[in-house]
Design a protein around this motif. Structure first.
Motif, PDB file in Angstrom:
ATOM      1  N   MET A 102      15.414  57.637  56.537  1.00  0.00           N
ATOM      2  CA  MET A 102      14.052  57.793  56.631  1.00  0.00           C
ATOM      3  C   MET A 102      13.273  58.440  55.459  1.00  0.00           C
ATOM      4  O   MET A 102      13.920  58.950  54.455  1.00  0.00           O
ATOM      5  N   LEU A 103      12.071  58.200  55.543  1.00  0.00           N
ATOM      6  CA  LEU A 103      11.074  58.794  54.237  1.00  0.00           C
ATOM      7  C   LEU A 103      10.622  59.948  54.505  1.00  0.00           C
ATOM      8  O   LEU A 103      10.170  60.317  55.799  1.00  0.00           O
ATOM      9  N   THR A 104      10.549  60.982  53.660  1.00  0.00           N
ATOM     10  CA  THR A 104       9.865  62.320  53.773  1.00  0.00           C
ATOM     11  C   THR A 104       8.669  61.983  52.723  1.00  0.00           C
ATOM     12  O   THR A 104       8.746  61.912  51.684  1.00  0.00           O
ATOM     13  N   PHE A 105       7.794  62.380  53.317  1.00  0.00           N
ATOM     14  CA  PHE A 105       6.266  62.294  52.366  1.00  0.00           C
ATOM     15  C   PHE A 105       5.803  63.876  51.790  1.00  0.00           C
ATOM     16  O   PHE A 105       5.901  64.608  52.480  1.00  0.00           O
ATOM     17  N   GLY A 106       5.105  63.520  50.840  1.00  0.00           N
ATOM     18  CA  GLY A 106       4.389  64.739  50.298  1.00  0.00           C
ATOM     19  C   GLY A 106       3.318  65.065  51.107  1.00  0.00           C
ATOM     20  O   GLY A 106       2.709  64.064  51.831  1.00  0.00           O
ATOM     21  N   GLY A 107       2.352  66.003  50.767  1.00  0.00           N
ATOM     22  CA  GLY A 107       1.141  66.155  51.334  1.00  0.00           C
ATOM     23  C   GLY A 107      -0.044  65.244  51.114  1.00  0.00           C
ATOM     24  O   GLY A 107      -0.797  65.451  51.958  1.00  0.00           O
ATOM     25  N   GLY A 108       0.290  64.330  50.005  1.00  0.00           N
ATOM     26  CA  GLY A 108      -1.017  63.464  49.658  1.00  0.00           C
ATOM     27  C   GLY A 108      -1.973  64.169  48.569  1.00  0.00           C
ATOM     28  O   GLY A 108      -1.999  65.377  48.434  1.00  0.00           O
ATOM     29  N   THR A 109      -2.366  63.150  47.788  1.00  0.00           N
ATOM     30  CA  THR A 109      -3.267  63.565  46.889  1.00  0.00           C
ATOM     31  C   THR A 109      -4.608  62.768  46.776  1.00  0.00           C
ATOM     32  O   THR A 109      -4.406  61.444  46.739  1.00  0.00           O
ATOM     33  N   ARG A 110      -5.654  63.391  47.065  1.00  0.00           N
ATOM     34  CA  ARG A 110      -6.734  62.398  46.904  1.00  0.00           C
ATOM     35  C   ARG A 110      -7.243  62.138  45.676  1.00  0.00           C
ATOM     36  O   ARG A 110      -7.668  63.076  44.888  1.00  0.00           O
ATOM     37  N   LEU A 111      -7.432  60.843  45.326  1.00  0.00           N
ATOM     38  CA  LEU A 111      -7.818  60.447  43.777  1.00  0.00           C
ATOM     39  C   LEU A 111      -9.372  60.244  44.043  1.00  0.00           C
ATOM     40  O   LEU A 111      -9.727  59.190  44.920  1.00  0.00           O
ATOM     41  N   MET A 112     -10.225  60.612  43.376  1.00  0.00           N
ATOM     42  CA  MET A 112     -11.781  60.344  43.345  1.00  0.00           C
ATOM     43  C   MET A 112     -12.072  59.794  41.723  1.00  0.00           C
ATOM     44  O   MET A 112     -11.838  60.636  40.988  1.00  0.00           O
ATOM     45  N   VAL A 113     -12.405  58.480  41.702  1.00  0.00           N
ATOM     46  CA  VAL A 113     -12.627  58.115  40.612  1.00  0.00           C
ATOM     47  C   VAL A 113     -13.943  57.814  40.336  1.00  0.00           C
ATOM     48  O   VAL A 113     -14.707  57.148  41.519  1.00  0.00           O
ATOM     49  N   LYS A 114     -14.680  58.440  39.524  1.00  0.00           N
ATOM     50  CA  LYS A 114     -16.168  58.593  39.446  1.00  0.00           C
ATOM     51  C   LYS A 114     -16.638  57.446  38.648  1.00  0.00           C
ATOM     52  O   LYS A 114     -16.003  57.339  37.488  1.00  0.00           O
ATOM     53  N   PRO A 115     -17.905  56.721  38.753  1.00  0.00           N
ATOM     54  CA  PRO A 115     -18.450  55.764  37.788  1.00  0.00           C
ATOM     55  C   PRO A 115     -18.883  56.226  36.601  1.00  0.00           C
ATOM     56  O   PRO A 115     -19.327  57.488  36.519  1.00  0.00           O
TER      57      PRO A 115
END
Lengths: 115, 119
Positions: A102-115
């Motif tokens: 099974m897969l174990t996930f990290g906590g996630g990272t939100r990527l914000m790309v600004k113009p």
């Protein structure tokens, strides 16, 4: 037991600049590593995986990831970010429980790309 | 590529009612399906793993009598949230692992998720 760490809750980058989303892992045996992207209210979309072979893995939408065994890292990279890359990114490692792999996930990272 | 669907994509229900969520592998046979729960701005937490034709294996802390999982066929698994309460409101994501030979073998594919809101 296996684990994944994504040390950054959020990464901000300007459009056109290179981006890196960090991931480190812990697993016994050879690591099978994955990156997924999630857009709001959507499921996970597969980006790329490392099983064996070349340490630099190329995936969807211009993303790539570099496997570094000595640092137990699998950072996600892209040479030139797009605003549309803004999303939540998850690193995962394949491990095992009583029901099999099974897969174990990290906590996630939100990527914000600004113009 | 392998496709996993979920139905419904969103549901709103009253407290005390039961809600069933379906997960289907559309173009491959999935001997194993996984159910995850995701709270806002958080990672996916594995709730249970189900193998076709056998009882699901629940992760520690997940109430098996509250979250009923049925995996009756190689293409369908259901999650029933029984007597739902507001704290059960969450985003539920299923994943299916290919069980036969071919490109989907032993790989996990994810459904689009179901947002459950319990009033």
């Amino acid at each position: 037991a296996q684990s994944v760490a994504q040390p950054e809750d959020q990464v901000n980058v300007a459009e056109g600049n290179p981006l890196t989303v960090k991931c480190t892992y812990s697993v016994s045996g050879n690591p099978y590593l994955f990156w997924y992207v999630q857009y709001p209210n959507r499921g996970l979309q597969f980006l790329l995986k490392y099983i064996t072979g070349d340490n630099l893995v190329k995936g969807s939408y211009g993303f790539e990831a570099e496997f570094n065994k000595s640092q137990t890292s699998f950072h996600l990279k892209k040479p030139s970010a797009l605003v549309s890359d803004s999303a939540l990114y998850f690193c995962a490692v394949r491990g095992y429980n009583n029901a099999g792999n099974m897969l174990t996930f990290g906590g996630g990272t939100r990527l914000m790309v600004k113009p | 590529g392998a496709v996993v669907s979920q139905h419904p994509s969103w549901v709103i229900c009253k407290s005390g009612t039961s809600v069933k969520i379906e997960c289907r592998s559309l173009d491959f046979q999935a001997t194993t399906m996984f159910w995850y729960r995701q709270f806002p701005k958080q990672s996916l937490m594995l709730m249970a793993t189900s193998n076709e034709g056998s009882k699901a294996t629940y992760e520690q802390g997940v109430e098996k009598d509250k979250f009923l999982i049925n995996h009756a066929s190689l293409t369908l698994s259901t999650l029933t949230v029984t007597s739902a309460h507001p704290e059960d409101s969450s985003f539920y994501i299923c994943s299916a692992r290919g069980g036969s030979s071919g490109s989907s073998y032993n790989e996990q594919f994810f459904g689009p998720g179901t947002r459950l809101t319990v009033l």
